[in-house]
Design an enzyme around this catalytic site. Structure first.
Site, mmCIF file in Angstrom:
data_model
loop_
_atom_site.group_PDB
_atom_site.id
_atom_site.type_symbol
_atom_site.label_atom_id
_atom_site.label_comp_id
_atom_site.label_asym_id
_atom_site.label_seq_id
_atom_site.Cartn_x
_atom_site.Cartn_y
_atom_site.Cartn_z
ATOM 1 N N SER A 1 0.825 -1.209 0.000
ATOM 2 C CA SER A 1 0.000 0.000 0.000
ATOM 3 C C SER A 1 0.858 1.257 0.000
ATOM 4 C CB SER A 1 -0.851 -0.013 1.270
ATOM 5 O OG SER A 1 -1.456 1.229 1.471
ATOM 6 N N TYR B 1 -1.734 0.088 10.288
ATOM 7 C CA TYR B 1 -2.008 -0.632 9.034
ATOM 8 C C TYR B 1 -0.806 -0.507 8.079
ATOM 9 C CZ TYR B 1 -3.615 -0.842 4.181
ATOM 10 O OH TYR B 1 -3.706 -1.088 2.837
ATOM 11 N N LYS C 1 2.077 -3.340 6.544
ATOM 12 C CA LYS C 1 2.417 -3.555 5.124
ATOM 13 C C LYS C 1 3.934 -3.432 4.906
ATOM 14 C CE LYS C 1 -1.681 -4.305 3.444
ATOM 15 N NZ LYS C 1 -2.091 -5.364 2.535
HETATM 16 C C1 UD1 Z 1 -5.957 4.755 2.930
HETATM 17 C C2 UD1 Z 1 -4.513 4.433 2.789
HETATM 18 C C3 UD1 Z 1 -4.324 3.599 1.558
HETATM 19 C C4 UD1 Z 1 -5.097 2.337 1.737
HETATM 20 C C5 UD1 Z 1 -6.544 2.675 1.908
HETATM 21 C C6 UD1 Z 1 -7.248 1.388 2.251
HETATM 22 C C7 UD1 Z 1 -3.056 6.073 3.774
HETATM 23 C C8 UD1 Z 1 -2.307 7.325 3.556
HETATM 24 N N1 UD1 Z 1 -3.750 5.639 2.708
HETATM 25 O O1 UD1 Z 1 -6.308 5.623 1.858
HETATM 26 O O2 UD1 Z 1 -2.976 3.270 1.393
HETATM 27 O O3 UD1 Z 1 -4.903 1.472 0.678
HETATM 28 O O4 UD1 Z 1 -6.723 3.599 2.982
HETATM 29 O O5 UD1 Z 1 -8.449 1.569 2.858
HETATM 30 O O6 UD1 Z 1 -3.026 5.491 4.816
HETATM 31 N N2 UD1 Z 1 -12.805 10.981 2.765
HETATM 32 C C9 UD1 Z 1 -13.783 11.891 3.125
HETATM 33 N N3 UD1 Z 1 -14.933 11.398 3.667
HETATM 34 C C10 UD1 Z 1 -15.160 10.062 3.865
HETATM 35 C C11 UD1 Z 1 -14.140 9.140 3.482
HETATM 36 C C12 UD1 Z 1 -12.962 9.647 2.948
HETATM 37 O O7 UD1 Z 1 -13.648 13.104 2.968
HETATM 38 O O8 UD1 Z 1 -16.224 9.678 4.383
HETATM 39 C C13 UD1 Z 1 -11.561 11.506 2.183
HETATM 40 C C14 UD1 Z 1 -10.321 11.199 3.017
HETATM 41 O O9 UD1 Z 1 -10.092 12.218 3.953
HETATM 42 C C15 UD1 Z 1 -9.250 11.122 1.925
HETATM 43 C C16 UD1 Z 1 -9.988 10.609 0.696
HETATM 44 O O10 UD1 Z 1 -11.368 10.847 0.948
HETATM 45 O O11 UD1 Z 1 -8.773 12.401 1.658
HETATM 46 C C17 UD1 Z 1 -9.788 9.141 0.450
HETATM 47 O O12 UD1 Z 1 -10.003 8.453 1.677
HETATM 48 P P1 UD1 Z 1 -10.037 6.873 1.799
HETATM 49 O O13 UD1 Z 1 -10.880 6.306 0.710
HETATM 50 O O14 UD1 Z 1 -10.392 6.533 3.202
HETATM 51 O O15 UD1 Z 1 -8.562 6.407 1.461
HETATM 52 P P2 UD1 Z 1 -7.167 6.924 2.057
HETATM 53 O O16 UD1 Z 1 -7.267 7.261 3.482
HETATM 54 O O17 UD1 Z 1 -6.615 7.937 1.108
#
Ligand code: UD1
Length: 329
Positions: free
Chosen positions: A116, A140, A144
């Protein structure tokens, strides 16, 4: 090749199985169905119900004799890993050691591991290449990175070749509609957006609008699961034919903000998708995106479905199936 896919009934796993079968490999899925689903199993693949945490299950599976293993059987919720690290220690780390020990005992010489972008932590520069320092900011991500280190040792000592594939943000569904399993209790942005669009959830919370990005929301690199799946096939064939291990980033190389993603989802679904800006989520880096030049050069990876419209439309097509009257989620 005879390939064992650990976690092959899951969201990414099912796409990997489809791609492996399509490339002519024989596939056996090993899954405990904790987040995977029977409905995700492909008719052409064998199935072993087993748990990676139980070394006897893993040993019995590898005893069937495999040329390669794809390891996707892991927990992946960043927030949960900080609240319950034990779960991640046992499943992700001990489970992987069970896999490596069984692979060693039973002569399986090739392992493709789903790593990841979380191994990097907050980026010192973007786009992130493979030389970028690793500094995970969640347990997490730590699991990895530790697993990548175990893989390197088992390569050195036991000659097990590996491909560590560092996914950025996996999203989308197979565009041919052949995979329709929804993740239970999703934590990632796109499935949550889809739940709001489907009317199953009232609104989306957007975590933070004060980041130093073009619209103040976080930038991520979303990559289609079918593109990721193809990378697994290419990586397995690469390490097996060359006897060489490999660590590569897999991203679309395009940074998309949360707001841009939501606006595109409104356009494609035709739904309002109510969203509220709330405070930052702890541990979120402002901008994360990859360069995948190394994957393009080595495993000849060429993402075809990772544009925002395909990511959203292919996911929406699946969610719409569950919105029809009488269809069970
Ligand atoms: C994280 C991990 C990634 C992993 C993935 C698996 C990190 C840096 N990244 O990705 O490596 O493979 O999880 O689950 O640890 N968001 C919102 N509202 C929501 C959900 C998300 O605003 O309800 C935003 C988050 O703040 C982020 C983006 O959407 O900016 C993507 O979030 P998410 O899909 O949770 O993935 P990551 O956290 O980027």
């Amino acid at each position: 090749m005879k390939v064992l896919v650990l976690g092959g009934a899951g969201y990414i796993g099912s796409h990997v199985v489809k791609a492996m079968l399509g490339a002519g490999h024989s596939v056996t899925v090993f899954d405990n169905l904790s987040s995977g689903q029977l409905g995700n199993l492909f008719p052409g693949a064998d199935f072993i119900a087993g748990d990676i945490r139980h070394s006897s299950d893993v040993e019995a599976a590898f005893a069937r004799g495999f040329d390669g293993c794809v390891h996707l059987a892991a927990y992946k919720a960043v927030g949960e890993s900080m609240a319950q690290p034990e779960k991640y220690s046992v499943n992700n780390i001990t489970g992987t050691l069970n896999m490596l020990n069984a692979a060693g005992t039973h002569g399986c010489k090739n392992v493709v591991f789903s790593s990841s972008a979380a191994v990097f932590g907050s980026p010192q520069y973007v786009p992130i290449d493979e030389k970028h320092p690793t500094n995970p900011e969640s347990y997490y991500g730590f699991t990895k990175l530790e697993i990548e280190r175990f893989l390197a040792w088992y390569d050195q000592i036991k000659g097990i070749k590996y491909a560590a594939l560092r996914y950025f943000n996996a999203a989308g569904y197979s565009v041919d509609g052949s995979i329709t399993g929804l993740e239970r209790n999703p934590q990632n942005l796109l499935p949550i957006v889809m739940e709001v669009a489907s009317g199953w959830r009232k609104e989306l919370q957007i975590f933070g609008r004060d980041y130093n990005t073009r619209d103040g929301t976080c930038v991520r690199d979303y990559v289609h699961v079918s593109d990721l799946a193809e990378a697994h096939v290419n990586a397995l064939e690469y390490i097996a034919s060359r006897g060489e291990s490999l660590t590569v980033n897999l991203g679309s190389e395009t940074g998309v903000t949360v707001t841009e993603m939501v606006e595109a989802a409104r356009r494609i679904t035709g739904k309002d998708i109510p969203a509220a800006y709330v405070g930052r989520r702890s541990g979120d880096a402002s901008a994360l995106f990859a360069t995948s030049e190394l994957a393009r050069k080595t495993i000849r990876w060429n993402p075809k479905h990772s544009d925002v419209d395909t990511l959203i439309a292919s996911t929406w097509a699946v969610y719409q199936k569950y919105s029809a009257p009488g269809v069970k989620k």
